[in-house]
Design a protein around this motif. Structure first.
Motif, short mmCIF file in Angstrom:
data_model
loop_
_atom_site.label_atom_id
_atom_site.label_comp_id
_atom_site.label_asym_id
_atom_site.label_seq_id
_atom_site.Cartn_x
_atom_site.Cartn_y
_atom_site.Cartn_z
N ARG A 28 1.33 -2.51 15.39
CA ARG A 28 1.66 -2.04 14.04
C ARG A 28 0.95 -2.84 12.95
O ARG A 28 0.27 -2.24 12.10
N PRO A 29 1.05 -4.16 12.96
CA PRO A 29 0.29 -4.88 11.93
C PRO A 29 -1.21 -4.60 12.02
O PRO A 29 -1.89 -4.56 11.00
N ALA A 30 -1.71 -4.39 13.25
CA ALA A 30 -3.15 -4.11 13.39
C ALA A 30 -3.49 -2.80 12.70
O ALA A 30 -4.48 -2.69 11.97
N MET A 31 -2.65 -1.78 12.91
CA MET A 31 -2.93 -0.47 12.29
C MET A 31 -2.86 -0.57 10.77
O MET A 31 -3.69 0.00 10.07
N ILE A 32 -1.87 -1.32 10.28
CA ILE A 32 -1.76 -1.48 8.84
C ILE A 32 -3.00 -2.19 8.32
O ILE A 32 -3.63 -1.79 7.35
N LYS A 33 -3.38 -3.25 9.05
CA LYS A 33 -4.53 -4.06 8.62
C LYS A 33 -5.82 -3.25 8.60
O LYS A 33 -6.63 -3.37 7.71
N PHE A 34 -6.01 -2.39 9.62
CA PHE A 34 -7.26 -1.64 9.70
C PHE A 34 -7.15 -0.27 9.06
O PHE A 34 -8.06 0.55 9.17
N GLY A 35 -6.02 0.00 8.41
CA GLY A 35 -5.85 1.27 7.70
C GLY A 35 -5.92 2.47 8.62
O GLY A 35 -6.53 3.48 8.28
N MET A 36 -5.32 2.37 9.79
CA MET A 36 -5.37 3.49 10.72
C MET A 36 -4.05 4.22 10.71
O MET A 36 -3.00 3.59 10.59
N ASN A 37 -4.10 5.55 10.87
CA ASN A 37 -2.81 6.21 11.03
C ASN A 37 -2.64 6.80 12.42
O ASN A 37 -1.64 7.43 12.70
N ASN A 38 -3.63 6.60 13.28
CA ASN A 38 -3.46 7.04 14.66
C ASN A 38 -3.76 5.90 15.61
O ASN A 38 -4.84 5.31 15.58
N ILE A 39 -2.78 5.62 16.45
CA ILE A 39 -2.92 4.45 17.33
C ILE A 39 -4.06 4.63 18.32
O ILE A 39 -4.61 3.68 18.84
N GLY A 56 0.83 -1.21 0.00
CA GLY A 56 0.00 0.00 0.00
C GLY A 56 0.86 1.26 0.00
O GLY A 56 0.65 2.17 -0.80
N LEU A 57 1.84 1.29 0.90
CA LEU A 57 2.67 2.49 1.03
C LEU A 57 3.78 2.51 -0.02
O LEU A 57 4.47 3.50 -0.19
N LYS A 58 3.94 1.38 -0.70
CA LYS A 58 5.00 1.24 -1.71
C LYS A 58 6.37 1.56 -1.13
O LYS A 58 7.17 2.26 -1.73
N LYS A 59 6.59 1.09 0.08
CA LYS A 59 7.93 1.25 0.62
C LYS A 59 8.22 0.16 1.66
O LYS A 59 7.32 -0.55 2.09
#
Ligand code: PHE
Length: 772
Positions: free
Chosen positions: A460-471, A422-425
């Motif tokens: 971190r994987p949870a945030m990536i999975k749920f598309g969140m940018n704020n913990i 997604g972030l291409k990095k």
């Protein structure tokens, strides 16, 4: 139907008798009942057949809002202001400060010319007033909204004093079988009615098949983080890891830092980074001899190390803190392992850790760590990368990179990066390394024992999975209930391979063709090599290069979708496979084959015929193909465990007979229906109990010492008879795996009496026909 409801029904029929037709509104007025109740009674009458006929219309009408209702009873703001004014008037400032809704009231009263200004004051300009607004709102309240001009209604609506409502109104007329005497309908047919014959004279309420059930059934929901934790846990279990006990959030600096060869001067030990505990401020005890060895390693060194050559204080080590990483638990477990006598292990933990962080969008002062630890003889960084690779592949991360880094307790140490599509990095996902001898040797672990570890956060994987940018969307008071209630059951793409392989869907076709391409690629490379060697040796090869590939790319081969290969040591035949493949074969065409790997010198006739006679070996037309390969990979307990791969080129590997059992049962689910071996519709904890027993028998029986094995069997012996998942009415996965283990270790004859009885029962089960 209560008698009040029956009364209302009778009243309605009475009204129909006199008036011929009535509306629900009129009925509500006359009976002084809520409209909704009247509607209910009309519906009940309607359901009796042709006694009444009902038609529905919607009626628009006006209703006062709360504010409107208060004006209807107390007067408008401007009128209230006018009435409150003394003859000499009142200062504008005073009104503004003390009169409710003063701005509006002043404005409206001036516009109506009820007041006039006199310097700083307003004084009454007329002797009496007529409060139009109040009169209008009273009219709306009493159902006479028609008397209020439309323009004004629009204005009142805009001011939120009145609102338009829609009312479902019903008009009731006499039906073809109209009667004023109705009998109560029975809702239930009882034993008494049948016995007495009364049922013949009763009328029964028809079933309402269109009634809506309760829509919003609330059950317990797991927070997404906890769901992810459950999934990680499952992955570890399937890879043969054992969970470490992490229920101590308060830890001593000794285990958190010193045992890990983290110098006492290390900045991470500062209070700016670590939360120290005030009460109790110090730990009670640390194993004294071990502490001495740790101290020595820090101060003067040992095991080929010079140590830190600095002071080491016992007080510093005794300080209590909130653990900053779960590696503290790993240290305790490795120490315990060394005390009990080393054997290869795979441990994992997933739990909370605490750090004195500056809070921001991605950092909190507490979070979860996922940690894996593998200990074996002569382990290298290559093995570490392999372990990490297979773990991350299972959670769907395939592109990995390692970057050298520094940890006080590991050398070499590597940060783990994964390519984020997604972030291409490349994003950092974890940390890892081989634990230093300065940490392991003082524990008492032998020199050739190597231990690797890796850690990552759960958040971190949870945030990536749920598309969140704020913990804070994930943890803390700002978490939305919807996140927890609506969150999908499955969160990570583990078993990607299985998913791809499962059933129809373009996904499986895609993955199969990719797999085929890979095989062809490998074959072609191999053939080129062979051709090269042959030409160097001056040998001409028969046949052309394309033979191997055409056999793969040729006519599509039947419908084999699920291809699994089980590698097993002939000294530990996984007998459970027979029962489990029998279970599969009940609903699905299965092909079963046996091969022998070159690492096995000789194989008995019996094992060559592992599946028994008359078992289908033809792939054509099969949905599942299970190939058993006899292979010898070593003599250690871990090397004796069977492993399952979904294809020779796939990364997915399932380790241990218990996990292979889980895998095959799930395969049952995929190709036909949930298996009663692992699930019981009437017992919600069945699966959990089976799981518990599977893990226990793996750790304490298959991998256990003689003493542990005997203890385990004694425990089973005591539990038998009281547990549904062990030789209960239905055979369970735990039955099958345990039985297989007993036979492999030749402990059936010597086992306690209940266990022997139980094994006989299991063996008489249809699925276990060719078990022995
Ligand atoms: N404890 C490390 C951390 O907190 C993770 C880690 C575990 C690193 C095991 C190496 C070995 O980041």
């Amino acid at each position: 139907m209560g008698s009040a409801g029956m009364d209302l029904q009778r009243q309605i029929l009475q009204a129909l008798e006199t008036h011929g037709t009535v509306t629900s509104l009129e009925l509500a007025g006359n009976t002084k009942q809520e409209h909704q109740k009247v509607v209910g009674a009309i519906k009940s009458l309607e359901s009796l057949g042709n006694i009444v006929s009902v038609s529905q219309s919607t009626l628009k009408s006006w209703e006062c809002t709360n504010e409107g209702a208060s004006i209807a009873s107390e007067g408008s703001h401007e009128a209230r202001l006018f009435k409150s004014l003394p003859a000499e008037g009142r200062s504008v400032a005073d009104i503004k400060a003390n009169f409710p809704n003063s701005n509006f009231a002043l404005g409206a009263a001036m516009k109506n010319k009820w007041l006039r200004k006199e310097g700083e004051k307003v004084v009454p300009a007329v002797a009496s007033i007529e409060d139009q607004v109040q009169i209008h709102l009273q009219a709306v309240s009493s159902g006479a909204a028609d008397s209020v001009p439309d323009k004004l209604k629009a204005e009142y609506k805009k001011r939120k004093l009145i609102k338009e409502i829609e009312l479902n109104m019903f008009e009731v007329r006499k039906g073809a079988e109209f009667t004023t005497s109705i009998t109560k309908q029975e809702a239930e047919l009882t034993k008494e009615m049948i016995e007495s014959g009364q049922w013949k004279n009763k009328t029964f309420k028809p079933f309402n098949f269109t009634a809506k059930g309760r829509v919003d059934l609330r059950a317990g929901h797991l927070h997404p983080l906890m769901q992810l934790r459950a999934e990680f846990r499952q992955i570890f279990l399937e890879m043969g890891f054992t969970e470490m006990p992490t229920n101590n959030f308060v830890e001593s600096a000794f285990w958190n830092f010193d045992a890990l060869f983290q110098p006492q001067q290390h900045p991470a030990r500062d209070a700016q980074d670590t939360f120290y505990v005030a009460h109790p401020a110090t730990t009670m005890e640390v194993p004294e001899d071990y502490l001495e060895r740790v101290k020595k390693t820090h101060t003067v060194g040992g095991y080929g190390s010079t140590g830190y050559q600095s002071d080491w204080s016992r007080d510093e080590a005794y300080k209590n803190l909130l653990r900053t990483h779960t590696t503290a638990v790993s240290a305790r477990m490795l120490y315990k392992l060394a005390q009990e006598g080393f054997k290869p292990v795979k441990y994992f933990s997933i739990d909370r850790v605490y750090r004195n962080e500056t809070l921001d969008a991605t950092h909190l002062a507490e979070f979860h760590q996922v940690e894996g630890v593998v200990a074996d003889y002569d382990f290298s960084i290559k093995n570490l990368m392999g372990v990490i690779g297979s773990f991350f592949r299972k959670i769907g991360l395939t592109k990995l990179r390692f970057k050298p880094t520094y940890n006080p307790y590991t050398e070499p140490s590597m940060e783990i990066y994964s390519y984020h599509e997604g972030l291409k990095k490349w994003v950092e996902i974890g940390n890892s390394g081989l634990f230093r001898p300065e940490m392991l040797r003082p524990m008492g672990l032998p020199e050739n024992v190597k231990v690797c570890g890796y850690g990552l956060s759960l958040e971190r994987p949870a945030m990536i999975k749920f598309g969140m940018n704020n913990i804070r969307e994930l943890v803390g008071p700002r978490v939305k209930m919807e996140l927890i209630l609506d969150n999908p059951v499955c969160t990570i793409d583990k078993f990607r391979e299985e998913q791809k392989l499962s059933g129809s869907g373009s996904l499986s076709v895609e993955s199969l063709s990719r797999r085929q391409e890979l095989i062809i690629e490998k074959l072609t490379a191999l053939q080129t090599k062979v051709a090269n060697i042959a030409s160097k040796m001056g040998v001409t090869l028969e046949g052309s290069l394309s033979t191997a590939t055409t056999c793969l790319t040729g006519a599509p081969k039947s419908g084999v979708i699920h291809d699994v290969v089980v590698y097993a040591d002939p000294r530990r035949p996984p007998y459970s496979l027979r029962a489990l493949t029998n279970a599969l074969a009940r609903t699905t065409p299965v092909c079963r084959r046996v091969h022998c790997h070159s690492s096995v010198k000789e194989i008995s006739e019996k094992l060559q015929q592992f599946w028994g006679s008359g078992v289908n070996e033809e792939r054509r037309g099969c949905v599942v193909c299970v190939t058993l390969v006899w292979r010898q990979a070593g003599d250690s307990p871990l090397a004796l465990l069977p492993t399952l791969s979904v294809s020779p080129v796939s990364a997915l590997q399932v380790i241990g007979e218990h996990n292979i059992g889980r895998f095959l049962v799930r395969l049952c689910d995929v190709v036909s229906e949930p298996s009663s071996l692992y699930e019981c519709p009437t017992n919600p904890v069945f699966t959990a109990r089976v799981d518990e027993l599977l893990d226990h028998s793996h750790a304490k029986f298959m991998l256990g010492s003689n003493k542990e094995r005997a203890g385990f069997l004694r425990g089973v012996n005591a539990r038998l008879g009281s547990e549904e998942f062990l030789a209960g009415p239905n055979l369970s996965l735990a039955d099958i795996i345990l039985l297989s283990g007993l036979i492999q270790l030749r402990m059936l004859e010597s086992s306690p009496p209940n266990v022997q009885l139980w094994s006989k029962r299991c063996l008489s089960h249809q699925l276990c026909k060719n078990f022995l």
